[in-house]
Design a protein around this motif. Structure first.
Motif, PDB file in Angstrom:
ATOM      1  N   UNK A 144      55.201  11.479 -24.070  1.00  0.00           N
ATOM      2  CA  UNK A 144      54.953  11.568 -25.362  1.00  0.00           C
ATOM      3  C   UNK A 144      54.841  10.702 -25.879  1.00  0.00           C
ATOM      4  N   UNK A 145      53.549  11.276 -27.267  1.00  0.00           N
ATOM      5  CA  UNK A 145      53.131  10.212 -28.650  1.00  0.00           C
ATOM      6  C   UNK A 145      53.616  11.132 -29.654  1.00  0.00           C
ATOM      7  N   UNK A 146      53.744  10.829 -30.633  1.00  0.00           N
ATOM      8  CA  UNK A 146      53.471  10.800 -32.326  1.00  0.00           C
ATOM      9  C   UNK A 146      53.085  10.195 -32.583  1.00  0.00           C
ATOM     10  N   UNK A 147      51.880  10.675 -33.598  1.00  0.00           N
ATOM     11  CA  UNK A 147      51.697   9.549 -34.953  1.00  0.00           C
ATOM     12  C   UNK A 147      51.624   9.885 -36.066  1.00  0.00           C
TER      13      UNK A 147
ATOM     14  N   UNK B 177      48.265   8.599 -24.521  1.00  0.00           N
ATOM     15  CA  UNK B 177      48.709   9.436 -23.647  1.00  0.00           C
ATOM     16  C   UNK B 177      48.228   9.131 -22.264  1.00  0.00           C
TER      17      UNK B 177
ATOM     18  N   UNK C 120      45.535  10.072 -29.612  1.00  0.00           N
ATOM     19  CA  UNK C 120      46.345  10.593 -29.223  1.00  0.00           C
ATOM     20  C   UNK C 120      46.724  10.564 -27.906  1.00  0.00           C
TER      21      UNK C 120
ATOM     22  N   UNK D  85      60.264  20.291 -28.221  1.00  0.00           N
ATOM     23  CA  UNK D  85      59.121  20.162 -26.464  1.00  0.00           C
ATOM     24  C   UNK D  85      60.517  20.107 -25.147  1.00  0.00           C
TER      25      UNK D  85
ATOM     26  N   UNK E 131      49.558  13.826 -42.832  1.00  0.00           N
ATOM     27  CA  UNK E 131      49.052  14.030 -41.134  1.00  0.00           C
ATOM     28  C   UNK E 131      50.315  13.675 -39.917  1.00  0.00           C
ATOM     29  N   UNK E 132      50.511  14.138 -39.497  1.00  0.00           N
ATOM     30  CA  UNK E 132      51.444  14.350 -38.108  1.00  0.00           C
ATOM     31  C   UNK E 132      50.858  15.128 -36.260  1.00  0.00           C
ATOM     32  N   UNK E 133      50.671  14.080 -36.031  1.00  0.00           N
ATOM     33  CA  UNK E 133      50.009  14.575 -34.651  1.00  0.00           C
ATOM     34  C   UNK E 133      50.766  14.416 -33.163  1.00  0.00           C
ATOM     35  N   UNK E 134      51.057  15.172 -32.721  1.00  0.00           N
ATOM     36  CA  UNK E 134      51.969  15.238 -31.357  1.00  0.00           C
ATOM     37  C   UNK E 134      50.934  15.512 -30.301  1.00  0.00           C
ATOM     38  N   UNK E 135      51.379  14.477 -28.948  1.00  0.00           N
ATOM     39  CA  UNK E 135      50.660  14.734 -27.920  1.00  0.00           C
ATOM     40  C   UNK E 135      51.526  14.419 -26.526  1.00  0.00           C
ATOM     41  N   UNK E 136      51.497  14.924 -25.126  1.00  0.00           N
ATOM     42  CA  UNK E 136      52.195  14.179 -24.046  1.00  0.00           C
ATOM     43  C   UNK E 136      51.657  14.884 -22.959  1.00  0.00           C
ATOM     44  N   UNK E 137      51.591  13.867 -22.010  1.00  0.00           N
ATOM     45  CA  UNK E 137      51.045  14.059 -21.171  1.00  0.00           C
ATOM     46  C   UNK E 137      52.197  13.779 -19.800  1.00  0.00           C
TER      47      UNK E 137
ATOM     48  N   UNK F 296      57.406   7.404 -26.139  1.00  0.00           N
ATOM     49  CA  UNK F 296      58.639   8.360 -25.501  1.00  0.00           C
ATOM     50  C   UNK F 296      57.735   8.103 -24.233  1.00  0.00           C
TER      51      UNK F 296
ATOM     52  N   UNK G 187      61.075  19.345 -21.067  1.00  0.00           N
ATOM     53  CA  UNK G 187      60.629  19.463 -19.818  1.00  0.00           C
ATOM     54  C   UNK G 187      61.166  19.424 -18.621  1.00  0.00           C
TER      55      UNK G 187
END
Lengths: 176, 122
Positions: free
Chosen positions: A127-130, A108, A104, B114, B83-89, A168, B116
């Protein structure tokens, strides 16, 4: 010389009304059939227009473009680098709890790098969700308060045998 | 004879001095509590719930009257062994823009919101 007379007593940007207007009239949302004049009347009453002009010759000018959206070409140019990044990172992989953190983060960061390289005057949020594929429910939603004429978003949905990935991209124009 | 013209301009909102993440956190937490509190994961209502969370959070944030553009995203996952995973940049101005994340859970679901905030520069 006639004095310039403003009808509406606006004291700055009325964010709540604007938010409701944009929410109500955003493209893609279906509303009950209303005649054009009725729609215009609703918008006028909601305060979506500036009055301007000399007394007796007032005209309406929209406060902002309620029906505007970014052209497809602009959205497309964000889609393909993002899609390529996800393919590059997750393509051929199965869901793996040990690596998901790394994946992830790579998605991003690489997407952001490619978007910035386009060289446009935009701030980006990626943003990324897996999620691992399962019978369990997963739902995302987003809402934005911004300038609909210059800011925009695009979403990339990617999946393989073992996982779903949603990326997104939100882009806010830098006004100079 | 020199004359100076003094102009006093009153802006209807204070100029941003950095995003107040704590305030946003409290606002969003209240919204999520209000919508999901006491509920179990329900496939029929989840659409409505996520939409309410983002809309109410956004309305309350905008009501703060600060010169910010806001993006609110919400993800709700049913509690499971999967599993569930989020990330942001983000690529923005670190002095004026900011973000805040609210993690909420109950017996049957996890919710991540989130926020922003991008400063509006005049």
């Amino acid at each position: 010389m006639e004095e310039y007379h403003r009808h509406c007593d606006e004291v700055g940007f009325n964010a709540e009304e604007a938010h409701n207007i944009v929410k109500e009239f955003s493209p893609g949302k279906s509303h009950p059939r209303e005649s054009l004049s009725q729609q215009r009347e609703t918008l006028v009453q909601a305060g979506a227009f500036h009055w301007f002009g000399w007394r007796g010759k007032e005209k309406l000018k929209p406060k902002f473009n309620t029906f505007g959206r970014l052209p497809n070409e602009m959205l497309e140019q964000w889609l393909s680098p993002t899609n390529q990044c996800v393919d590059g990172v997750l393509g051929g992989e199965d869901y793996n709890h040990n690596n998901i953190n790394q994946w992830t983060a790579s998605i991003v960061e690489q997407s952001l790098t490619h978007l910035v390289k386009l060289g446009k005057a935009y701030k980006y949020i990626v943003t990324c969700a897996v999620v691992q594929k399962s019978a369990y429910g997963f739902h995302t939603a987003s809402s934005c308060f911004w300038d609909t004429t210059s800011d925009g978003t695009c979403t990339v949905r990617w999946e393989n045998r073992t996982m779903n990935c949603i990326v997104n991209v939100f882009a806010i124009a830098i006004v100079l | 004879m020199a004359r100076s013209l003094g102009v006093l301009v009153a802006l209807p909102f204070p100029l941003p001095v950095g995003f107040n993440a704590e305030e946003a956190h409290n606002i969003v937490k209240e919204c999520v509590d209000g919508v999901l509190g006491g509920e179990d994961y329900n496939h029929n209502n989840i659409n409505q719930w996520t939409a309410s969370i983002v809309e109410q959070s956004l309305t309350h944030l905008v009501k703060l009257g600060k010169a910010y553009k806001y993006i609110v995203t919400c993800a709700v996952v049913q509690k499971s062994a999967y599993g569930f995973h989020t990330a942001s940049s983000c690529f923005w101005d670190t002095t004026s823009d900011g973000t805040c994340t609210v993690r909420w859970e109950n017996r049957t679901m996890n919710c991540i919101v989130n926020v922003f905030a991008i400063a509006i520069v005049l």
